[in-house]
Design an enzyme around this catalytic site. Sequence first.
Site, mmCIF file in Angstrom:
data_model
loop_
_atom_site.group_PDB
_atom_site.id
_atom_site.type_symbol
_atom_site.label_atom_id
_atom_site.label_comp_id
_atom_site.label_asym_id
_atom_site.label_seq_id
_atom_site.Cartn_x
_atom_site.Cartn_y
_atom_site.Cartn_z
ATOM 1 N N HIS A 160 0.827 -1.208 0.000
ATOM 2 C CA HIS A 160 0.000 0.000 0.000
ATOM 3 C C HIS A 160 0.859 1.255 0.000
ATOM 4 C CE1 HIS A 160 -3.339 -2.606 1.006
ATOM 5 N NE2 HIS A 160 -2.611 -3.106 1.991
ATOM 6 N N HIS A 220 5.723 6.630 6.621
ATOM 7 C CA HIS A 220 5.355 6.116 5.291
ATOM 8 C C HIS A 220 4.839 7.276 4.443
ATOM 9 C CE1 HIS A 220 1.542 5.960 7.568
ATOM 10 N NE2 HIS A 220 1.047 6.380 6.422
ATOM 11 N N HIS A 255 2.323 8.784 0.992
ATOM 12 C CA HIS A 255 1.180 8.707 0.065
ATOM 13 C C HIS A 255 1.539 9.594 -1.127
ATOM 14 C CE1 HIS A 255 -1.383 6.852 3.183
ATOM 15 N NE2 HIS A 255 -0.651 7.585 4.013
ATOM 16 N N GLU A 266 -2.896 13.337 1.209
ATOM 17 C CA GLU A 266 -4.194 12.901 1.755
ATOM 18 C C GLU A 266 -4.988 14.070 2.296
ATOM 19 O OE1 GLU A 266 -3.330 9.348 4.298
ATOM 20 O OE2 GLU A 266 -4.340 8.466 2.553
ATOM 21 N N HIS A 322 3.804 10.550 6.567
ATOM 22 C CA HIS A 322 3.184 10.364 7.884
ATOM 23 C C HIS A 322 4.163 9.714 8.847
ATOM 24 C CE1 HIS A 322 -1.050 10.376 5.911
ATOM 25 N NE2 HIS A 322 -0.625 11.590 6.223
ATOM 26 N N THR A 373 -6.093 6.357 7.635
ATOM 27 C CA THR A 373 -6.577 6.634 6.280
ATOM 28 C C THR A 373 -6.653 5.365 5.438
ATOM 29 O OG1 THR A 373 -4.377 7.111 5.427
ATOM 30 C CG2 THR A 373 -5.610 8.961 6.353
ATOM 31 N N THR A 374 -6.321 4.225 6.032
ATOM 32 C CA THR A 374 -6.455 2.938 5.340
ATOM 33 C C THR A 374 -7.320 2.027 6.202
ATOM 34 O OG1 THR A 374 -4.477 2.037 6.405
ATOM 35 C CG2 THR A 374 -4.158 3.138 4.287
HETATM 36 C C1 SG7 Z 1 -0.033 2.401 5.571
HETATM 37 O O1 SG7 Z 1 -0.877 3.354 6.261
HETATM 38 C C2 SG7 Z 1 0.879 1.679 6.531
HETATM 39 C C3 SG7 Z 1 0.127 1.180 7.777
HETATM 40 C C4 SG7 Z 1 -0.667 2.319 8.407
HETATM 41 C C5 SG7 Z 1 -1.614 2.869 7.373
HETATM 42 O O2 SG7 Z 1 -0.780 1.438 4.888
HETATM 43 O O3 SG7 Z 1 1.884 2.585 6.930
HETATM 44 O O4 SG7 Z 1 1.045 0.736 8.736
HETATM 45 C C6 SG7 Z 1 1.182 -0.568 9.081
HETATM 46 C C7 SG7 Z 1 0.123 -1.554 8.721
HETATM 47 O O5 SG7 Z 1 2.171 -0.840 9.686
HETATM 48 O O6 SG7 Z 1 -1.430 1.828 9.518
HETATM 49 C C8 SG7 Z 1 -1.821 1.407 11.845
HETATM 50 C C9 SG7 Z 1 -1.005 2.053 10.784
HETATM 51 O O7 SG7 Z 1 -0.043 2.746 11.071
HETATM 52 C C10 SG7 Z 1 -2.506 4.010 7.913
HETATM 53 O O8 SG7 Z 1 -1.737 5.006 8.502
HETATM 54 S S1 SG7 Z 1 -2.162 6.493 8.347
HETATM 55 O O9 SG7 Z 1 -3.508 6.648 8.850
HETATM 56 O O10 SG7 Z 1 -1.153 7.247 9.046
HETATM 57 N N1 SG7 Z 1 -2.169 6.875 6.811
HETATM 58 ZN ZN ZN Z 2 -0.542 7.555 5.982
#
Ligand code: SG7
Ligand code: ZN
Length: 228
Positions: free
Chosen positions: A30, A57, A59, A69, A82, A164-165
């Site tokens: 993702h 991470h 976007h 986002e 983020h 956001t996911t």
């Molecule tokens: C990305 O965004 C990953 C997820 C993250 C999600 O898909 O960075 O991280 C994981 C699964 O380790 O979910 C719980 C989490 O951090 C959503 O993050 S966000 O709301 O900051 N965009």
């Molecule tokens: Zn994010």
Amino acid sequence: MIRNDSLQPLHLEGFEEVQTGHWTLENDGHSVVLRVGSGMAVSGGGLPGTYHTVQLHFHWGGPASNGSEHTVDGHRYPMEMHIVNMKSIHPNVSAALDDPTGLAVLGFFIDVVYADNLHFGHISQKLSSVAHKGQTAKIKPFPMMSLLPKHNMSQYYRYQGSLTTPPCSQAVVWTVYEVPIYISWSQLAQFTSQIFSTEEDAEQVTPLQNNFRHIHPSSGRTVLASRD
Ligand code: SG7
Ligand code: ZN
């Protein structure tokens, strides 16, 4: 949007130092996630507690379309970074998702200029090593602060929201900084062209693009803005 004088700059602990051990960059299908060790934490700025930094991470959009986002007055930036932090009283992120303020995510807009951002090179240089879902690459720790804007870290927006996911848990205290980070066109192009979410996509050279959530109504939430 409401101005709030009590929203002081956040305390970013360990962000100036080079952490020990190694960090791991991963393509999770993702996004590209940089998992950092313990040693960094955020607090202050109205956050209800101390939060340990877990990962950061990104976007992004496409070669000619923006992919942040959050939007400010309808403007979408090319990318958004983020930094995910977990309230220290929780044993793990899944426990934190049951707490409305379990996570504190710091959002940074990324805008594009001609010059490379050398600090960003720590990450962008390794993207080709994580082209495929599940691939990981070790990254030598660097001061997290070197990625962040040099000025105006006192200017940010604050609201109570969600991941956001999926599962889009209502567990996030959002801090979205007003001043962007700058990277080059070619650094942006690495994100939009080198990351694949499935093997089929890789064979067809269809890179992962537009991994941002669409805009949702604020649904009665208050968005606060720090003074400055
Ligand atoms: C990305 O965004 C990953 C997820 C993250 C999600 O898909 O960075 O991280 C994981 C699964 O380790 O979910 C719980 C989490 O951090 C959503 O993050 S966000 O709301 O900051 N965009
Ligand atoms: Zn994010």
